[in-house]
Design a protein around this motif. Structure first.
Motif, PDB file in Angstrom:
ATOM      1  N   ALA A 174      35.500  36.138  37.987  1.00 12.72           N
ATOM      2  CA  ALA A 174      34.962  36.900  36.856  1.00 12.72           C
ATOM      3  C   ALA A 174      35.541  38.305  36.869  1.00 12.72           C
ATOM      4  O   ALA A 174      35.918  38.837  35.817  1.00 12.72           O
ATOM      5  CB  ALA A 174      33.445  36.949  36.930  1.00 12.72           C
ATOM      6  N   GLY A 175      35.634  38.895  38.057  1.00 13.32           N
ATOM      7  CA  GLY A 175      36.211  40.241  38.157  1.00 13.32           C
ATOM      8  C   GLY A 175      37.660  40.260  37.723  1.00 13.32           C
ATOM      9  O   GLY A 175      38.069  41.096  36.919  1.00 13.32           O
ATOM     10  N   ARG A 176      38.428  39.293  38.234  1.00 13.19           N
ATOM     11  CA  ARG A 176      39.853  39.254  37.888  1.00 13.19           C
ATOM     12  C   ARG A 176      40.038  38.967  36.402  1.00 13.19           C
ATOM     13  O   ARG A 176      40.943  39.492  35.766  1.00 13.19           O
ATOM     14  CB  ARG A 176      40.583  38.180  38.707  1.00 13.19           C
ATOM     15  N   SER A 177      39.165  38.109  35.824  1.00 15.79           N
ATOM     16  CA  SER A 177      39.341  37.751  34.412  1.00 15.79           C
ATOM     17  C   SER A 177      39.067  38.947  33.510  1.00 15.79           C
ATOM     18  O   SER A 177      39.525  38.996  32.381  1.00 15.79           O
ATOM     19  CB  SER A 177      38.433  36.574  34.029  1.00 15.79           C
ATOM     20  N   LEU A 178      38.303  39.931  34.012  1.00 16.01           N
ATOM     21  CA  LEU A 178      38.078  41.138  33.211  1.00 16.01           C
ATOM     22  C   LEU A 178      39.272  42.088  33.305  1.00 16.01           C
ATOM     23  O   LEU A 178      39.324  43.083  32.597  1.00 16.01           O
ATOM     24  CB  LEU A 178      36.821  41.862  33.701  1.00 16.01           C
ATOM     25  N   GLY A 179      40.202  41.789  34.213  1.00 15.50           N
ATOM     26  CA  GLY A 179      41.378  42.629  34.349  1.00 15.50           C
ATOM     27  C   GLY A 179      41.354  43.520  35.571  1.00 15.50           C
ATOM     28  O   GLY A 179      42.286  44.278  35.803  1.00 15.50           O
ATOM     29  N   LEU A 180      40.277  43.444  36.358  1.00 15.28           N
ATOM     30  CA  LEU A 180      40.234  44.220  37.597  1.00 15.28           C
ATOM     31  C   LEU A 180      41.295  43.679  38.544  1.00 15.28           C
ATOM     32  O   LEU A 180      41.518  42.472  38.597  1.00 15.28           O
ATOM     33  CB  LEU A 180      38.860  44.106  38.261  1.00 15.28           C
ATOM     34  N   ASN A 181      41.958  44.563  39.298  1.00 12.92           N
ATOM     35  CA  ASN A 181      42.941  44.052  40.250  1.00 12.92           C
ATOM     36  C   ASN A 181      42.244  43.592  41.533  1.00 12.92           C
ATOM     37  O   ASN A 181      41.016  43.698  41.656  1.00 12.92           O
ATOM     38  CB  ASN A 181      44.036  45.093  40.519  1.00 12.92           C
ATOM     39  N   TYR A 182      43.027  43.089  42.483  1.00 12.04           N
ATOM     40  CA  TYR A 182      42.446  42.498  43.690  1.00 12.04           C
ATOM     41  C   TYR A 182      41.577  43.509  44.434  1.00 12.04           C
ATOM     42  O   TYR A 182      40.450  43.213  44.844  1.00 12.04           O
ATOM     43  CB  TYR A 182      43.578  41.991  44.601  1.00 12.04           C
ATOM     44  N   ILE A 183      42.101  44.725  44.599  1.00 15.89           N
ATOM     45  CA  ILE A 183      41.370  45.723  45.388  1.00 15.89           C
ATOM     46  C   ILE A 183      40.087  46.151  44.682  1.00 15.89           C
ATOM     47  O   ILE A 183      39.028  46.255  45.311  1.00 15.89           O
ATOM     48  CB  ILE A 183      42.286  46.935  45.682  1.00 15.89           C
TER      49      ILE A 183
END
Lengths: 241, 253
Positions: free
Chosen positions: B154-163
């Motif tokens: 969910a975090g990555r799908s919002l565009g947040l990077n790995y860190i």
């Protein structure tokens, strides 16, 4: 808007997608249906690279996002995703769930991000729950929040991965209503669902996926009244009893 | 009290009552020549060593856990040689540290690697920190792996990077689940500081032994030491329960 060419995906020896070519046009509502294990969800998850394709290319707004050098985070910001199990962040309030990405990525100020979030919550009738935690919400409410959380990033495409499959039957309607109103606003949508009524009413095109391929492409009217392939006929016979 | 001590110590041991004897021994172990200050000095060193070791252990543990989790969850088909090498080194680190006794590690660090150093306490703190890091990394790794992968997705799908995803979504949630295990590890660490007395680290047990060797009376110095550890651990457990209660805020329904 999204162009898929020769997409395949294998998990170990199991080839789930066996060569998909498809194009999603701006403003289009594409509904993907088909039996379980047919590759629908994998196809959708490949579109924003939550699954890395084994081969093939995906072009989003003219940029090849399967190229390892492309900035996938930048592309994902433009593709909202809604999951079957909502995946709200349980340690944050609803408001914080919605403002996290706009503040960290778009560098919006707190007040700006919160104003936008509250406006969207208002739209789905949950403005009074802004300070609640996800565990205090019903399934339908959670999914509505998940949809507007994605909208906070002002995406150009929304991907829905069986958004109503984990809901109690009486909560399906409220989520579908939000999706319909989103469709009316002209959002480009790719929806994997088992809700045939929604597919018929909202879809511009139906993709029937079975065995890792798109077995049939059709308009909703044609697909539900005169499915062309035998596989689609069998599937519809089972789900539309 | 000093007078009482003087009077009682004049009585021959054979003629002392039980309580007189009890008082004399306790007085010698605690009050005589302000010995209680010595215990407090040891207590301060114990706390100091614990804090240093804790900082080293947590820092090492977080780094090792994140690298090893990143390696285990890497996308199939991608290859990052640097990650593979670092992961391999960290794996050896965890294996060696967990596979050898704490006491032996202390002796090797104190008498072999840092044999020329006179700062035994700091060498002890460093060794404990390196030791704790291996265990902490496994605890954190367990926490990171137990989290539903959908959260990171969910975090990555919002565009947040790995860190960013790790920092805002994965780690805060993992921290909540590993807190009891982490608290346990910290208590073990606190008590293991007693081992640095074998390389002449001047903490509580070191001083207790010094007092025993002077009074020829073992009971009170060791019981006093035990009580001080107990108080420290109880205080720590209390802090932990407060933290847990605060982290549970998002669980209310």
């Amino acid at each position: 808007m999204i162009d898929v060419k020769g997409l395949t995906k294998s998990f170990g020896d199991n080839q789930v997608l066996k060569g998909i070519d498809e194009h999603v046009y701006p403003g289009e509502k594409v509904v993907v249906i088909g039996p379980s294990g047919g590759g629908k969800s994998t196809f959708l998850r490949c579109l924003n690279l939550l699954e890395t394709p084994t081969s093939g290319t995906i072009t989003f707004k003219g940029a090849d996002i399967t190229d390892p050098k492309s900035d996938i985070n930048a592309h994902r910001q433009k593709m909202g995703m809604v999951f079957q199990h909502f995946n709200l962040f349980p340690h944050m309030t609803i408001l914080r769930n919605m403002t996290l990405a706009p503040m960290k990525i778009l560098k919006k100020s707190k007040s700006e991000a919160e104003a936008k979030a509250l406006e969207l919550l208002e739209r789905v009738g949950l403005a009074d729950r802004a300070g609640s935690y996800p565990s205090q919400l019903s399934g339908g409410q959670k999914q509505r929040v998940a949809i507007v959380r994605a909208l906070c990033m002002e995406p150009e495409v929304m991907l829905f991965d069986e958004p109503t499959s984990a809901l109690d039957p009486e909560m399906v309607g409220e989520v579908l209503d939000v999706m319909k109103s989103l469709a009316d606003d002209g959002m480009t949508m790719v929806v994997v669902t088992h809700e045939m009524g929604f597919a018929k009413e909202v879809g511009d095109r139906i993709l029937f996926m079975d065995g890792g391929v798109i077995a049939e492409r059709n308009t909703p009217e044609e697909f539900f009244s005169h499915p062309q392939t035998e596989r689609a006929q069998n599937f519809l016979a089972k789900v539309l009893m | 009290m000093e007078q009482l001590y003087e009077t009682l110590s004049a009585i021959p041991v054979a003629d002392q009552t039980f309580w007189q004897n009890f008082f004399l021994k306790f007085y010698r172990a605690w009050f005589y020549q302000d010995r209680w200050l010595t215990y407090l000095e040891g207590l301060l060193t114990t706390i100091e060593v614990t804090v240093i070791a804790l900082a080293i252990g947590v820092a090492l543990g977080v780094i090792v856990a994140i690298v090893r989790t990143a390696y285990d969850q890497r996308r199939p088909g991608t290859h990052n040689p640097l990650l593979a090498v670092v992961n391999f080194i960290f794996k050896i680190y965890v294996t060696v540290i967990r596979g050898t006794p704490m006491m032996v590690q202390l002796m090797i660090m104190g008498f072999v690697i840092f044999a020329s150093s006179r700062n035994f306490t700091l060498v002890g703190a460093l060794t404990l920190g390196i030791n704790s890091g291996a265990y902490v990394s496994e605890i954190i790794r367990g926490g990171l792996m137990s989290l539903d992968p959908g959260q990171a997705e969910a975090g990555r799908s919002l565009g947040l990077n790995y860190i960013q995803t790790m920092r805002y979504i994965v780690i805060p949630q993992a921290f909540k689940t590993i807190l009891p295990a982490l608290g346990n590890e910290f208590i073990v660490l606190l008590k293991d500081t007693s081992l640095i007395s074998v390389i002449a680290g001047k903490e509580m047990v070191y001083y207790a032994r010094a007092i025993v060797s002077r009074t020829y009376e073992a009971m009170f110095p060791y019981i006093i030491t035990a009580v001080m550890y107990l108080i420290l651990v109880m205080g720590f457990s209390y802090l932990q329960s407060i933290l847990e209660r605060r982290l549970r805020e998002s669980d209310r329904r």
